[in-house]
Scaffold this active site. Structure first.
Site, PDB file in Angstrom:
ATOM      1  CB  ALA A  70      43.586  39.627  53.811  1.00 10.95           C
ATOM      2  CB  VAL A 112      39.730  43.049  51.053  1.00 10.18           C
ATOM      3  CG1 VAL A 112      40.647  42.065  51.735  1.00 10.18           C
ATOM      4  CG2 VAL A 112      40.254  43.440  49.680  1.00 10.18           C
ATOM      5  CD1 TRP A 122      45.147  36.849  39.415  1.00  6.76           C
ATOM      6  CD2 TRP A 122      42.986  36.697  40.004  1.00  6.76           C
ATOM      7  NE1 TRP A 122      44.946  37.628  40.519  1.00  6.76           N
ATOM      8  CE2 TRP A 122      43.638  37.569  40.907  1.00  6.76           C
ATOM      9  CE3 TRP A 122      41.625  36.453  40.161  1.00  6.76           C
ATOM     10  CZ2 TRP A 122      42.985  38.183  41.962  1.00  6.76           C
ATOM     11  CZ3 TRP A 122      40.966  37.069  41.212  1.00  6.76           C
ATOM     12  CH2 TRP A 122      41.640  37.929  42.096  1.00  6.76           C
ATOM     13  CD  GLN A 148      50.417  36.551  44.888  1.00  6.71           C
ATOM     14  OE1 GLN A 148      49.669  35.734  45.438  1.00  6.71           O
ATOM     15  NE2 GLN A 148      49.966  37.540  44.130  1.00  6.71           N
ATOM     16  NE  ARG A 179      48.097  36.250  39.259  1.00  3.05           N
ATOM     17  CZ  ARG A 179      47.977  37.368  39.928  1.00  3.05           C
ATOM     18  NH1 ARG A 179      47.998  38.517  39.283  1.00  3.05           N
ATOM     19  NH2 ARG A 179      47.815  37.369  41.234  1.00  3.05           N
ATOM     20  CG  HIS A 218      45.274  34.674  44.468  1.00  2.00           C
ATOM     21  ND1 HIS A 218      44.322  35.619  44.675  1.00  2.00           N
ATOM     22  CD2 HIS A 218      44.581  33.500  44.373  1.00  2.00           C
ATOM     23  CE1 HIS A 218      43.110  35.060  44.703  1.00  2.00           C
ATOM     24  NE2 HIS A 218      43.258  33.775  44.522  1.00  2.00           N
TER      25      HIS A 218
HETATM   26  N1  DAH Z   1      45.585  38.021  45.769  1.00  2.00           N
HETATM   27  C1  DAH Z   1      45.831  39.340  45.215  1.00  2.00           C
HETATM   28  C2  DAH Z   1      46.566  39.225  43.903  1.00  2.00           C
HETATM   29  O1  DAH Z   1      47.164  38.221  43.676  1.00  2.00           O
HETATM   30  C3  DAH Z   1      46.635  40.178  46.165  1.00  2.00           C
HETATM   31  C4  DAH Z   1      45.880  40.556  47.366  1.00  2.00           C
HETATM   32  C5  DAH Z   1      45.145  41.737  47.385  1.00  2.00           C
HETATM   33  C6  DAH Z   1      45.837  39.760  48.477  1.00  2.00           C
HETATM   34  C7  DAH Z   1      44.434  42.144  48.484  1.00  2.00           C
HETATM   35  C8  DAH Z   1      45.121  40.112  49.588  1.00  2.00           C
HETATM   36  C9  DAH Z   1      44.423  41.316  49.570  1.00  2.00           C
HETATM   37  O2  DAH Z   1      45.064  39.372  50.685  1.00  2.00           O
HETATM   38  O3  DAH Z   1      43.720  41.686  50.671  1.00  2.00           O
HETATM   39  O4  DAH Z   1      46.581  40.156  43.143  1.00  2.00           O
END
Ligand code: DAH
Length: 362
Positions: free
Chosen positions: A318, A264, A164, A221, A207, A181
């Site tokens: 998640a 994750v 990011w 998001q 970003r 995020h």
């Molecule tokens: N935070 C990630 C992004 O902004 C998106 C994301 C991916 C969130 C996987 C999650 C996850 O909770 O499990 O690209």
């Protein structure tokens, strides 16, 4: 002599009648009508003067003379009323046409605001997830490095931290950032509550990004998090499957493919089969049959440990997805920049509700 006086009165009434009626017939405006009324039947008018003079008659003649004079007055008044009404109407009509006011012209439509498509989608998502037992929570848009990175298993020297392009606020030492995020709310939520946890987090993310049709430096998001004693990947799949069906129709299927996100393990990217071509391949899905919705996975044990949860007791899933992207998929919008460009013609195309459809008529 006295009989003469009565006779004189009758003559006078006849003359006055001729004069009054002739003048009444000649009236041409309601202002003139008011003059006529004053001159003949008003308190200082000619008929009143005539009535006053009755007092000079001998007593035995007075009743007959009084009746005659009163009848005359009534006669003039009832002749006057319809004329007065007619003149009044004519005046009004004349004034309206003089002003040349076209009352059939449509009025100017006021500019009525509408709900932004992103807000509308957030509302829809909140409703869908409420049915699945998820509660909406909101977090800060300015975050610390700890929540935006560290507690999400992205240590300072981890290459994923570069994924990011972060917008840093002020002091780089303090590492205050515009959140890249909505995932930081995972740790914040777990820290302040106990399992079972089921939350979604709608909100802005930022970003440092070169803008083009599919990249904006600010976007929205939706994060999701479920933590409990026996959460498995099947639960994740069931929830995302239901989301796809609610958003895109009951026939929709979803696809998981391996992906990497530090917070994750295992991690996936998930996609929905294209509703437009039923998965056969078309321009919208770029002939792949699938539309990518976001990332997801099972909460990494390090993330659970970071907030003091025992990963041997608790598991969780998640997911995160881009809300503008979701709207683009649903409505065939091909430029993400449209959402923040503030072009009312674009925004109105989404708006529901009566006030807006009224605007669209204009
Ligand atoms: N935070 C990630 C992004 O902004 C998106 C994301 C991916 C969130 C996987 C999650 C996850 O909770 O499990 O690209």
């Amino acid at each position: 002599m006295k009989t003469q006086e009565l006779h004189g009165l009758t003559t006078e009434i006849d003359e006055l009648r001729d004069e009054a009626i002739a003048r009444l017939d000649a009236l041409d405006s309601s202002a003139r009508a008011t003059d006529w009324e004053r001159e003949f039947v008003g308190p200082k008018g000619k008929v009143t003067a005539l009535l006053r003079r009755l007092g000079a008659l001998p007593a035995e003649q007075r009743p007959a003379a009084g009746r005659a004079a009163q009848a005359f007055r009534n006669e003039l008044e009832s002749a006057f009323r319809p004329v007065q009404e007619r003149l009044h109407r004519e005046d009004l009509a004349r004034r309206l046409s003089d002003d040349a006011l076209d009352i059939t012209l449509p009025g100017r439509q006021p500019l009525v605001g509408t709900v932004h498509p992103v807000s509308e989608m957030i509302d829809e998502l909140i409703e869908i997830f409420a049915l699945l037992g998820f509660r909406a929570v909101f977090g800060p848009e300015v975050e610390t490095g700890r929540y935006n990175f560290d507690l999400l298993n992205i240590p300072a020297d981890h290459p994923a931290r570069d994924v990011w392009d972060t917008i840093i606020i002020d002091d780089p030492e303090a590492e205050l950032v515009l959140r890249t995020h909505t995932s930081p709310m995972q740790a914040r939520t777990m820290e302040r509550s106990k399992p079972p946890i089921r939350v979604i987090v709608p909100g802005k993310a930022f970003r440092f990004e070169a803008q083009d049709a599919s990249h904006e430096w600010q976007f929205t998001q939706l994060e999701g998090l479920a933590v409990d004693t026996r959460i498995t990947m099947t639960d994740l799949k069931g929830v995302l499957q239901e989301l796809a069906r609610q958003l895109f129709g009951p026939e929709r299927r979803i696809r998981f493919r391996c992906d990497f996100f530090p917070f994750v393990e295992p991690g996936v990217e998930f996609a929905v089969d294209c509703a437009i071509c039923e998965g056969k391949g078309c321009r919208v899905c770029k002939h792949t049959g699938w539309l990518e919705m976001g990332g997801a996975g099972m909460v990494h044990p390090n993330v659970l440990r970071g907030v003091g949860y025992d990963p041997d007791v608790y598991t969780g899933f998640a997911f995160g997805l881009g809300i503008e992207r979701l709207i683009m998929m649903k409505h065939g919008v091909d430029d993400v920049r449209a959402f923040a460009a503030n072009d009312i013609r674009f925004l109105r195309r989404f708006a529901a509700g009566t006030c807006v459809s009224a605007l669209n008529r204009g």
